[in-house]
Scaffold this motif. Structure first.
Motif, short mmCIF file in Angstrom:
data_model
loop_
_atom_site.label_atom_id
_atom_site.label_comp_id
_atom_site.label_asym_id
_atom_site.label_seq_id
_atom_site.Cartn_x
_atom_site.Cartn_y
_atom_site.Cartn_z
N ARG A 27 -7.24 -2.50 -0.29
CA ARG A 27 -6.94 -3.07 1.02
C ARG A 27 -7.93 -4.18 1.36
O ARG A 27 -7.55 -5.22 1.91
CB ARG A 27 -7.01 -1.96 2.08
CG ARG A 27 -6.58 -2.42 3.48
CD ARG A 27 -6.64 -1.30 4.49
NE ARG A 27 -5.66 -0.26 4.22
CZ ARG A 27 -5.96 0.95 3.74
NH1 ARG A 27 -7.23 1.28 3.49
NH2 ARG A 27 -5.02 1.83 3.52
N LEU A 53 0.83 -1.21 0.00
CA LEU A 53 0.00 0.00 0.00
C LEU A 53 0.86 1.26 0.00
O LEU A 53 0.50 2.27 -0.63
CB LEU A 53 -0.93 -0.02 1.21
CG LEU A 53 -2.07 -1.06 1.12
CD1 LEU A 53 -2.72 -1.27 2.47
CD2 LEU A 53 -3.10 -0.63 0.08
N GLU A 110 0.65 4.27 -2.73
CA GLU A 110 0.38 5.64 -2.31
C GLU A 110 1.34 6.65 -2.90
O GLU A 110 1.12 7.86 -2.79
CB GLU A 110 0.40 5.72 -0.78
CG GLU A 110 -0.81 5.05 -0.13
CD GLU A 110 -0.65 4.85 1.36
OE1 GLU A 110 0.42 5.22 1.90
OE2 GLU A 110 -1.58 4.30 2.00
N LEU A 114 -8.00 3.06 -2.59
CA LEU A 114 -7.07 2.37 -1.69
C LEU A 114 -7.81 1.47 -0.72
O LEU A 114 -7.33 0.38 -0.38
CB LEU A 114 -6.23 3.39 -0.93
CG LEU A 114 -5.20 4.17 -1.78
CD1 LEU A 114 -4.56 5.28 -0.96
CD2 LEU A 114 -4.12 3.23 -2.33
#
Length: 450
Positions: free
Chosen positions: A201, A184, A188, A197
């Protein structure tokens, strides 16, 4: 219902938006995208639905492609509503295993049909952005790039540049062990849309079901979904590709190149000391990101011409290396010059023969010969399409010969009485021939045979 995707104005608008994303990403490599999830509208998801395989295995929901499409518009509108309200949660994947080699199996996660659609949409969005960032050393799961191009680059680099050492690397259990947090953080760098996002996830944390038990996933991204290849490429872009090209490579005095296909990669190096230094740096680099290079499968191979020539017939020699299903070794051209040669690796050859024999054993009594013969022809053609590469004609001819022997063997085990003599079998092949082995990819001319 037609299986061909109907054209709509919405689809055209979505494609234009993806093209705009690509253009913005190309012009500004540091731009962070803050609004992407809105692209997952009904029109876009319909295009994702039609891009999926029609006959793939179902996930935990048991819903097939055809069944979902019987009420497609209604299903997609409901899906978009849940996405917008952040109520959409992926189902756990159904875990299955496929043979990896003679001694182990590879786990695959089969997502639910609706999850496949959303994963495909996210993958298209990420691809539109990151294709502008990915480096030329990366070949796996990218549009207009393939394994034969990677093999061609390895061949040309070793033959034309002063490369004397190869680092053959293996990331230990990459797809099972990659860190969600690091994954992640890599995303980002470019993606700052909280909604997108959150979706990614949730897919990472969805888990899988095995033997009726729900298993949570705190690390890893299971192979089998549409999202896994692109996010793996993004992770390795930052962890390996950029680091190698921007930081490690400038420190080297000699020539060094990286060639990567998904999580499988080689480092081609001029000097021994620098090869050893790069190998150690690679081990430390992956430890930093909670991964490990396999202690036994990662090694430095000495490519110096005399050494490779001496061991060219030994599949497991210290001076040969495997990459993308081929064993590479030193040989001589017709003019007597040293050249890099390759042939189907022994492990892949045995696996292909065992798979064909198992299929023939299972199929021979389930249908008439005329019904499964076209499938057999397609299997052989597929083998030649991949392994039919310059210098490998002996191995594909060997596979062709063994395939005929296997077909003859299993045809004669359908009953107590033999169905064919070898002579009758040869006559049958004259009327219904199997594809002949031939070279499909010529590395020496940088071309592919059509």
């Amino acid at each position: 219902m037609s299986e061909r995707m109907p054209y709509t104005e919405t689809d055209n608008i979505t494609l234009a938006k993806l093209a705009l994303l690509s253009e913005r990403a190309r012009k500004d490599p540091k731009l962070q995208f803050t609004s992407l999830a809105h692209l997952l509208n009904a029109g876009f998801l319909k295009a994702c639905y039609y891009s999926l395989g029609r006959d793939r295995a179902s996930g935990m929901d048991g819903v097939s492609w055809k069944e979902y499409g019987e009420r497609l518009d209604e299903n997609l509108n409901d899906l978009v509503t849940r996405l917008k309200a952040k109520r959409y949660k992926p189902l756990p994947a159904r875990r299955v295993y496929i043979p990896k080699d003679e001694h182990s199996k590879r786990p695959l996660g089969l997502p639910a049909l609706e999850d496949k659609i959303v994963q495909k949409g996210i993958a298209w969005i990420l691809e539109a952005i990151y294709e502008q960032d990915f480096l030329d050393c990366s070949y796996g799961f990218r549009p207009k790039r393939n394994c034969h191009q990677a093999l061609d680059v390895v061949d040309k680099t070793i033959m034309k540049r002063p490369i004397h050492y190869v680092i053959e690397a293996d990331i230990k259990g990459f797809f099972d062990n990659v860190s969600h947090d690091w994954m992640l953080r890599c995303l980002e760098v470019r993606i700052q849309d909280p909604s997108l996002l959150l979706l990614i996830r949730r897919f990472l944390k969805a888990g899988y079901v095995e033997a009726g038990q729900l298993v949570s996933t705190e690390q890893g991204t299971p192979q089998g979904g549409n999202l896994s290849p692109i996010i793996a490429n993004i992770f390795l872009h930052y962890v390996l590709d950029l680091w190698f090209e921007k930081k490690l490579k400038p420190q080297m005095r000699g020539v060094c190149h990286l060639v990567r296909y998904a999580d499988d990669f080689l480092c081609l190096v001029q000097y021994q000391r620098e090869a050893q230094s790069i190998e150690q740096a690679l081990r430390e680099r992956f430890v930093k990101f909670d991964l490990q290079l396999h202690p036994e499968k990662t090694r430095v191979i000495d490519l110096r011409r005399g050494l490779m020539q001496k061991v060219k017939g030994d599949q497991h020699a210290a001076h040969t290396f495997d990459f993308l299903g081929f064993t590479h070794y030193g040989g001589r051209s017709r003019k007597g010059n040293w050249m890099l040669c390759r042939q189907t690796s022994a492990k892949k050859f045995r696996k292909a023969c065992k798979a064909l024999s198992a299929w023939l054993r299972q199929t021979r009594c389930l249908a008439k010969l005329s019904q499964w013969w076209p499938t057999l022809q397609a299997k052989l053609a597929g083998h030649y399409q991949y392994y039919g590469i310059s210098g490998n004609v002996r191995m594909i001819e060997r596979y062709h010969h063994l395939a005929k022997r296997l077909v003859f063997k299993w045809l004669n085990r359908r009953s107590q009485k033999a169905s064919f003599t070898w002579e009758r079998f040869q006559e049958y092949l004259e009327h219904y021939p199997l594809p002949e082995p031939r070279i499909r990819h010529r590395l020496y001319t940088l071309s592919s045979v059509s």
